[in-house]
Design a protein around this motif. Structure first.
Motif, PDB file in Angstrom:
ATOM      1  N   ALA A  85       0.824  -1.213   0.000  1.00 50.11           N
ATOM      2  CA  ALA A  85       0.000   0.000   0.000  1.00 50.11           C
ATOM      3  C   ALA A  85       0.862   1.269   0.000  1.00 50.11           C
ATOM      4  O   ALA A  85       0.350   2.354   0.287  1.00 50.11           O
ATOM      5  N   GLY A  86       2.140   1.125  -0.305  1.00 51.25           N
ATOM      6  CA  GLY A  86       2.986   2.310  -0.489  1.00 51.25           C
ATOM      7  C   GLY A  86       3.565   2.881   0.790  1.00 51.25           C
ATOM      8  O   GLY A  86       4.087   4.000   0.785  1.00 51.25           O
ATOM      9  N   GLN A  87       3.514   2.127   1.889  1.00 56.12           N
ATOM     10  CA  GLN A  87       4.063   2.622   3.159  1.00 56.12           C
ATOM     11  C   GLN A  87       5.441   2.009   3.437  1.00 56.12           C
ATOM     12  O   GLN A  87       5.816   1.017   2.821  1.00 56.12           O
ATOM     13  N   GLU A  88       6.138   2.578   4.388  1.00 56.04           N
ATOM     14  CA  GLU A  88       7.427   2.054   4.823  1.00 56.04           C
ATOM     15  C   GLU A  88       7.238   0.701   5.519  1.00 56.04           C
ATOM     16  O   GLU A  88       6.248   0.502   6.230  1.00 56.04           O
ATOM     17  N   ALA A  89       8.220  -0.170   5.379  1.00 55.70           N
ATOM     18  CA  ALA A  89       8.144  -1.496   6.010  1.00 55.70           C
ATOM     19  C   ALA A  89       8.497  -1.439   7.496  1.00 55.70           C
ATOM     20  O   ALA A  89       7.874  -2.117   8.333  1.00 55.70           O
ATOM     21  N   GLU A  90       9.507  -0.651   7.821  1.00 51.52           N
ATOM     22  CA  GLU A  90      10.143  -0.734   9.139  1.00 51.52           C
ATOM     23  C   GLU A  90       9.179  -0.594  10.317  1.00 51.52           C
ATOM     24  O   GLU A  90       9.229  -1.415  11.257  1.00 51.52           O
ATOM     25  N   PRO A  91       8.258   0.398  10.318  1.00 52.52           N
ATOM     26  CA  PRO A  91       7.378   0.548  11.495  1.00 52.52           C
ATOM     27  C   PRO A  91       6.475  -0.667  11.738  1.00 52.52           C
ATOM     28  O   PRO A  91       5.882  -0.782  12.813  1.00 52.52           O
ATOM     29  N   ALA A 109      -0.518  -2.813  21.067  1.00 56.17           N
ATOM     30  CA  ALA A 109       0.122  -1.530  21.392  1.00 56.17           C
ATOM     31  C   ALA A 109       1.106  -1.086  20.321  1.00 56.17           C
ATOM     32  O   ALA A 109       1.395   0.104  20.181  1.00 56.17           O
ATOM     33  N   SER A 110       1.644  -2.044  19.554  1.00 54.40           N
ATOM     34  CA  SER A 110       2.697  -1.705  18.583  1.00 54.40           C
ATOM     35  C   SER A 110       2.162  -1.238  17.233  1.00 54.40           C
ATOM     36  O   SER A 110       2.936  -0.828  16.371  1.00 54.40           O
ATOM     37  N   ILE A 111       0.851  -1.322  17.024  1.00 51.71           N
ATOM     38  CA  ILE A 111       0.310  -0.972  15.696  1.00 51.71           C
ATOM     39  C   ILE A 111       0.614   0.487  15.352  1.00 51.71           C
ATOM     40  O   ILE A 111       0.256   1.394  16.106  1.00 51.71           O
ATOM     41  N   PRO A 112       1.292   0.725  14.233  1.00 50.81           N
ATOM     42  CA  PRO A 112       1.606   2.109  13.850  1.00 50.81           C
ATOM     43  C   PRO A 112       0.334   2.899  13.562  1.00 50.81           C
ATOM     44  O   PRO A 112      -0.697   2.335  13.181  1.00 50.81           O
ATOM     45  N   SER A 113       0.423   4.176  13.754  1.00 51.54           N
ATOM     46  CA  SER A 113      -0.691   5.054  13.484  1.00 51.54           C
ATOM     47  C   SER A 113      -1.051   5.010  11.996  1.00 51.54           C
ATOM     48  O   SER A 113      -0.212   5.228  11.131  1.00 51.54           O
ATOM     49  N   CYS A 114      -2.315   4.677  11.703  1.00 51.45           N
ATOM     50  CA  CYS A 114      -2.768   4.626  10.306  1.00 51.45           C
ATOM     51  C   CYS A 114      -4.287   4.690  10.303  1.00 51.45           C
ATOM     52  O   CYS A 114      -4.930   4.555  11.348  1.00 51.45           O
ATOM     53  N   ALA A 115      -4.862   4.910   9.118  1.00 51.29           N
ATOM     54  CA  ALA A 115      -6.313   5.086   9.016  1.00 51.29           C
ATOM     55  C   ALA A 115      -7.081   3.913   9.621  1.00 51.29           C
ATOM     56  O   ALA A 115      -8.102   4.091  10.280  1.00 51.29           O
ATOM     57  N   GLY A 116      -6.586   2.700   9.417  1.00 58.68           N
ATOM     58  CA  GLY A 116      -7.341   1.523   9.855  1.00 58.68           C
ATOM     59  C   GLY A 116      -6.850   0.920  11.156  1.00 58.68           C
ATOM     60  O   GLY A 116      -7.057  -0.270  11.404  1.00 58.68           O
ATOM     61  N   GLU A 117      -6.223   1.760  11.984  1.00 52.88           N
ATOM     62  CA  GLU A 117      -5.607   1.273  13.223  1.00 52.88           C
ATOM     63  C   GLU A 117      -6.588   0.504  14.125  1.00 52.88           C
ATOM     64  O   GLU A 117      -6.266  -0.591  14.625  1.00 52.88           O
ATOM     65  N   ALA A 118      -7.783   1.053  14.314  1.00 57.29           N
ATOM     66  CA  ALA A 118      -8.747   0.431  15.226  1.00 57.29           C
ATOM     67  C   ALA A 118      -9.180  -0.945  14.705  1.00 57.29           C
ATOM     68  O   ALA A 118      -9.265  -1.922  15.463  1.00 57.29           O
TER      69      ALA A 118
END
Lengths: 297, 297
Positions: free
Chosen positions: A187-193, A258-267
Motif C-alpha cells: 500500500a505504499g508505506q514504509e516497512a520498518e514501522p 500496542a505496537s500498531i503504527p498510526s494509520c487510518a485503519g488502526e482500530a
C-alpha cells in the motif's frame, strides 16, 4: 467481495499460472493444487491484506500478488517440512501430506516450484509500481531464505547449540513479519514501522502452537501431535507450564496491539489481533474436543 | 578483470549475502558455500555474460546479478537432484554431494535458500533499472519453476508417458535459454530473439551429457556414471549410437551459430559457441582418460 474470497481467488489464480496449460507434467501440476488448497486459515495473507487495507490499499493488484506470494511460500515450507528427512509427517491439514499423496520427488519439486512461483507473481506486477514490487520481493526473500528467514529457522534445528531468539524469529516469526511489512509496502508505506507487530504476532503463534502441540491430539490438529517433545525442540509449555504459556500468550498479544503504527485503519487492525487472540488461546483439551472446530494455521 | 574472475566474484558476493553475519545457523551457512564453490565450468553464467557483452553490457552490475542468480539456481538444482529420492548421488564435482557432506535436511534447505537468494540479489538491483530487473526475475522464474522450467523437467521423470520435447527443453534447455535471454535483457535488449541460441546450446549440452554419461566412468565425470541407463531416462546415444550422437551434436551447434541475432559482438559470440563445440565433443574414452582434464558442466 469478502476478504476470504479475495484471498482464495488470488491464490487460485497464482497456482493456475504455475500449473500452466498444454504440455506440463500432470502429477506435479496437480500437486501444486493439492499443496495449496483447501488451505488452512490463510492467516498470513489475511494479516497482510488487513495491514494493506489499514494503509489504504491503493493498489489492490499488488496487495493480491503479495498475499498470494506469501501464502505460496508458507505452503512450500509445509510441504518440505513434512518430508521424511524433517518431520516425516504423514498428515497435513487432515489429509495425506504431499510426499504421501504423490511421492517424495514430487514433494521436493512442489516446494521448489511454489517458491519460484511466489517471486514470479510479484515480478509480474512490476510495471504497476516497480519500487513497491522490488521491496516486496526483497522482504519476502529475506523472510524466506538465509540468513534470517524460515530456511534459517529450520537450519537451526541441525545445530547442537541453538540461538533461541534467532531460531524463533526465523522459524515462526519471519513470515508474520513478512505479512505485516509486505501489507504496508503493497500500500505504499514504509516497512520498518510494521516489524514489531509482525514479530509479536509471530511470537504469539509460536506459543499457541506449542500449547496446541502439547495439549491436542492428532485428529484435532490434523497433523501428528507431540512433535516438539519427540524431536526435542524448544517449547514454551516445557519452559513455563500450560498456565504460564497462556499468560505469556496474552501478554504478547497485548504488546502486539500496542505496537500498531498510526494509520487510518488502526482500530480495525487492533480488532483483528484481538480476534486472533480469542482464537489462539487454547481451552482445556476435553472442552476443546467438544466445542471447537479443527483449526489449522 | 577476466570473465572467469568477474563471474566468480559475483557468485561469491551473492553467497556471502546469504551466509550473513552474526547469529546464523553455521552448518547451513557453510553448506551454501560448499554447494556453490569451487564451481564447475560456470557455463551458464559465462554464456549469459558473453551475450550481455555482445549487447554492450551497459549496466555491468545488472549483468553480474543476473549471472550470479542463474548459477545459484543451477547449483540449487544440482543439490536437490542429488538427493536420495532423485539420483541418490554420493558425488558431485568430485566431492561428496551436499546431503552426504552435511545431511539430507541441510541439503533440502541449501537448495531452497539458494533459490530464494537468486531472486533476492536480482531484486536488490531494481533501483538501477526496474524494468530490466523485473524482466530478469520473470525470465529466471519461468525457466526454473512450473510449468516450463527445470522443476517441470524433473517433474516429467515422475510420469509414465513423457512429452520428450517438453521434457528436454525444460530439463536441460531451460537454464541455457535463461542464460541467453537474461544476458540480452541485462544489457537492455529484447529477450525473444535470443531464445533459439539458448535452446540450441541446451540441446547440444543434452546430447554431450548423454555421450559423457554413456562413455565416461565416474572418476572422469566426478559423479556416478551410467545414470541414464540405470534410471531408464531417454538418451541420445541409445537412440542414435555414439557416432550418430556426435554428428547430431555438430549439427545442433552449427544451428546455434546461425541463430545468433545481429549485434555488435556477434562474431565473438560465434567464436564462443565454436569453442564450446570443441570442448563438448567427446573423444573416445581411452583417449579422454589420457589427455583431457575432468570437465564438470
Amino acid at each position: 467481495m469478502g476478504l476470504n474470497t479475495r484471498i482464495e481467488a488470488c491464490i487460485a489464480q497464482s497456482v493456475a499460472l504455475g500449473q500452466g496449460r498444454g504440455s506440463v507434467p500432470p502429477k506435479l501440476a496437480s500437486a501444486l493444487g493439492y499443496a495449496t488448497a483447501p488451505g488452512g486459515a490463510r492467516i498470513r495473507p489475511t494479516i497482510l491484506m488487513s495491514v494493506a487495507m489499514a494503509c489504504g490499499d491503493d493498489r489492490p493488484m499488488i496487495s493480491d500478488a503479495a498475499a498470494a506470494a506469501l501464502e505460496l511460500i508458507h505452503c512450500a515450507s509445509l510441504v518440505h517440512d513434512d518430508l521424511p528427512c524433517f518431520d516425516d509427517a504423514d498428515l497435513r491439514r487432515g489429509k495425506p501430506s504431499v510426499h504421501k499423496a504423490y511421492s517424495e520427488p514430487l514433494a521436493v519439486l512442489t516446494g521448489d516450484s511454489l517458491i519460484v512461483l511466489a517471486f514470479e507473481i510479484l515480478a509480474r506486477q512490476s510495471s504497476h509500481a516497480p519500487d513497491r514490487v522490488a521491496q516486496l520481493i526483497m522482504t519476502l526473500a529475506q523472510r524466506t531464505g538465509m540468513p534470517g528467514g524460515i530456511c534459517a529457522g529450520q537450519g537451526w534445528e541441525s545445530e547442537t547449540e541453538i540461538d533461541l531468539s534467532a531460531y524463533h524469529q526465523a522459524k515462526t516469526g519471519a513470515l508474520f513479519i513478512a505479512a505485516t511489512q509486505m501489507g504496508a509496502v503493497a500500500a505504499g508505506q514504509e516497512a520498518e514501522p510494521w516489524f514489531e507487530l509482525g514479530a509479536r504476532i509471530g511470537e504469539a503463534f509460536q506459543v499457541a502452537d506449542d500449547l496446541r502441540d502439547a495439549l491436542y491430539d492428532a485428529e484435532t490438529l490434523g497433523k501428528p501431535a507431540g512433535q516438539d517433545d519427540l524431536h526435542g525442540r524448544p517449547n514454551a509449555v516445557a519452559q513455563l507450564g500450560v498456565q504460564g504459556a497462556i499468560s505469556r500468550l496474552r501478554d504478547i498479544l497485548g504488546g502486539a496491539i500496542a505496537s500498531i503504527p498510526s494509520c487510518a485503519g488502526e482500530a480495525q487492525l487492533a480488532e483483528m489481533v484481538r480476534m486472533y487472540a480469542e482464537r489462539l488461546t487454547p481451552v482445556a483439551p476435553t472442552v476443546a474436543a467438544a466445542t471447537t472446530p479443527t483449526r489449522h494455521v
